[in-house]
Design a protein around this motif. Structure first.
Motif, PDB file in Angstrom:
ATOM      1  N   ASN A   8     -11.349  10.423   1.769  1.00 23.26           N
ATOM      2  CA  ASN A   8     -12.338   9.459   2.271  1.00 23.26           C
ATOM      3  C   ASN A   8     -13.275   8.955   1.171  1.00 23.26           C
ATOM      4  OD1 ASN A   8     -11.472   9.593   4.980  1.00 23.26           O
ATOM      5  ND2 ASN A   8     -12.547  11.544   5.223  1.00 23.26           N
ATOM      6  N   LYS A  54     -13.672  -2.862   2.449  1.00 21.74           N
ATOM      7  CA  LYS A  54     -12.850  -2.454   3.573  1.00 21.74           C
ATOM      8  C   LYS A  54     -13.637  -1.593   4.551  1.00 21.74           C
ATOM      9  CE  LYS A  54      -8.402  -0.269   4.582  1.00 21.74           C
ATOM     10  NZ  LYS A  54      -7.225   0.414   3.995  1.00 21.74           N
ATOM     11  N   ARG A  55     -14.532  -0.754   4.047  1.00 23.37           N
ATOM     12  CA  ARG A  55     -15.250   0.177   4.914  1.00 23.37           C
ATOM     13  C   ARG A  55     -16.422  -0.482   5.638  1.00 23.37           C
ATOM     14  NH1 ARG A  55     -14.195   5.510   4.509  1.00 23.37           N
ATOM     15  NH2 ARG A  55     -12.680   6.114   2.921  1.00 23.37           N
ATOM     16  N   GLU A  63       0.826  -1.210   0.000  1.00 24.88           N
ATOM     17  CA  GLU A  63       0.000   0.000   0.000  1.00 24.88           C
ATOM     18  C   GLU A  63       0.859   1.258   0.000  1.00 24.88           C
ATOM     19  OE1 GLU A  63      -4.044  -1.361   2.331  1.00 24.88           O
ATOM     20  OE2 GLU A  63      -2.207  -1.055   3.487  1.00 24.88           O
ATOM     21  N   ASP A  77     -12.507  -0.812  -1.678  1.00 27.21           N
ATOM     22  CA  ASP A  77     -12.760   0.242  -0.692  1.00 27.21           C
ATOM     23  C   ASP A  77     -14.073  -0.005   0.040  1.00 27.21           C
ATOM     24  OD1 ASP A  77     -10.427   1.472  -1.403  1.00 27.21           O
ATOM     25  OD2 ASP A  77     -11.374   2.853  -2.833  1.00 27.21           O
ATOM     26  N   VAL A 116     -14.807   6.750  -1.919  1.00 21.88           N
ATOM     27  CA  VAL A 116     -14.796   5.321  -2.251  1.00 21.88           C
ATOM     28  C   VAL A 116     -14.639   5.198  -3.757  1.00 21.88           C
ATOM     29  CG1 VAL A 116     -16.104   3.189  -2.220  1.00 21.88           C
ATOM     30  CG2 VAL A 116     -16.243   4.775  -0.290  1.00 21.88           C
ATOM     31  N   LYS A 117     -13.619   4.491  -4.197  1.00 26.15           N
ATOM     32  CA  LYS A 117     -13.329   4.409  -5.626  1.00 26.15           C
ATOM     33  C   LYS A 117     -13.427   3.002  -6.177  1.00 26.15           C
ATOM     34  CE  LYS A 117     -10.134   8.319  -5.404  1.00 26.15           C
ATOM     35  NZ  LYS A 117     -10.245   8.508  -3.930  1.00 26.15           N
ATOM     36  N   THR A 118     -13.184   2.003  -5.377  1.00 27.08           N
ATOM     37  CA  THR A 118     -13.162   0.632  -5.884  1.00 27.08           C
ATOM     38  C   THR A 118     -14.020  -0.280  -5.000  1.00 27.08           C
ATOM     39  OG1 THR A 118     -11.239   0.041  -4.564  1.00 27.08           O
ATOM     40  CG2 THR A 118     -10.804   0.995  -6.720  1.00 27.08           C
TER      41      THR A 118
END
Length: 255
Positions: free
Chosen positions: A200, A210-211, A9, A207, A202-204
């Motif tokens: 903050n 993960k959230r 990352e 994401d 969300v793109k993928t």
């Protein structure tokens, strides 16, 4: 909850902000280079030295003690050399309108360990002026020290000489540019991680998982007004492949 970031990352963040990082590094180096070249006045140095001799008529057995005694005097001489009693006389000899404190700021008095040699280094925007200041200081010191200390154990060892096309001792352009490169790298990398931390959005699909901690079960393709118009004239027999190409590469909205 404590969050950890993997090495993968970290490299992903650096690769994502690579253009910004390189731009800041180049900008820092360019600014340092321009300031060093055009805004900082070059200064030059010149040095003269004196030697603190042993007293005359000293026998061999007492020679070592005499040398040690002279070395102990050097610290005293270094202070005397930059005192007003010497530097005021230097200003008078050179017709300078500077105070003794101002002249002292131009001088650096040093001695090598376990030697009887004192070196006076003067700094000025002119290499010739620096040499004159160093030489005059040494000459005045040698002239005044017998009256001040009741000793005549100081002799001139070497005088400063002005040379043609001298090299400036300051600014150190290479050092300044190198420091700017390192500083630019530190600032840009820190800024890259700060921006990533503050982002903050969300793109993928990753994401989302993960959230909210649940797997993605489907996606809705993003359609623009142009896509809708194209869809109204859609002929499944003639333009099926064309419409598919139109949707390919469009952003997807994840749910």
């Amino acid at each position: 909850m404590e969050e950890t970031i993997s090495l993968k990352e970290i490299f992903a963040v650096l690769r994502k902000r690579l253009l910004m990082i390189l731009s800041l590094i180049i900008a820092f180096a360019a600014i340092a280079l321009l300031i060093s070249y055009f805004l900082i006045t070059p200064t030059y140095k010149a040095s003269a030295s004196v030697v603190v001799n042993q007293e005359e008529n000293v026998d061999v057995s007492s020679l070592n003690n005499a040398i040690q005694s002279n070395i102990s005097l050097i610290n005293t001489y270094k202070i005397v050399m930059t005192s007003p009693v010497i530097l005021d006389e230097v200003a008078k000899e050179m017709n300078l309108s500077l105070s003794s404190d101002a002249i002292a700021e131009k001088l650096e008095v040093a001695s090598e360990a376990d030697t009887q040699i004192i070196t006076v280094t003067a700094t000025d925007i002119s290499q010739e002026a620096a040499a004159d200041l160093a030489n005059t200081t040494v000459e005045v010191f040698q002239k005044e020290i017998p009256e001040l200390m009741n000793l005549e154990n100081v002799k001139t060892l070497s005088l400063a000489e002005a040379v043609d096309n001298p090299s400036a001792t300051s600014p150190n352009i290479l050092l300044n540019t190198t420091i700017a490169l390192v500083l630019g790298a530190m600032v840009s990398i820190g800024l890259a991680f700060l921006l990533e931390y503050l982002d903050n959005t969300v793109k993928t699909e990753a994401d989302v998982e993960k959230r909210i901690g649940v797997p993605v079960i489907g996606i809705i393709s993003h359609m623009t007004e142009e896509d809708m118009q194209t869809n109204n004239h859609y002929n499944p027999r003639e333009k099926r492949s064309q419409v598919r190409r139109d949707y390919n590469g469009q952003k997807k909205k994840t749910v």
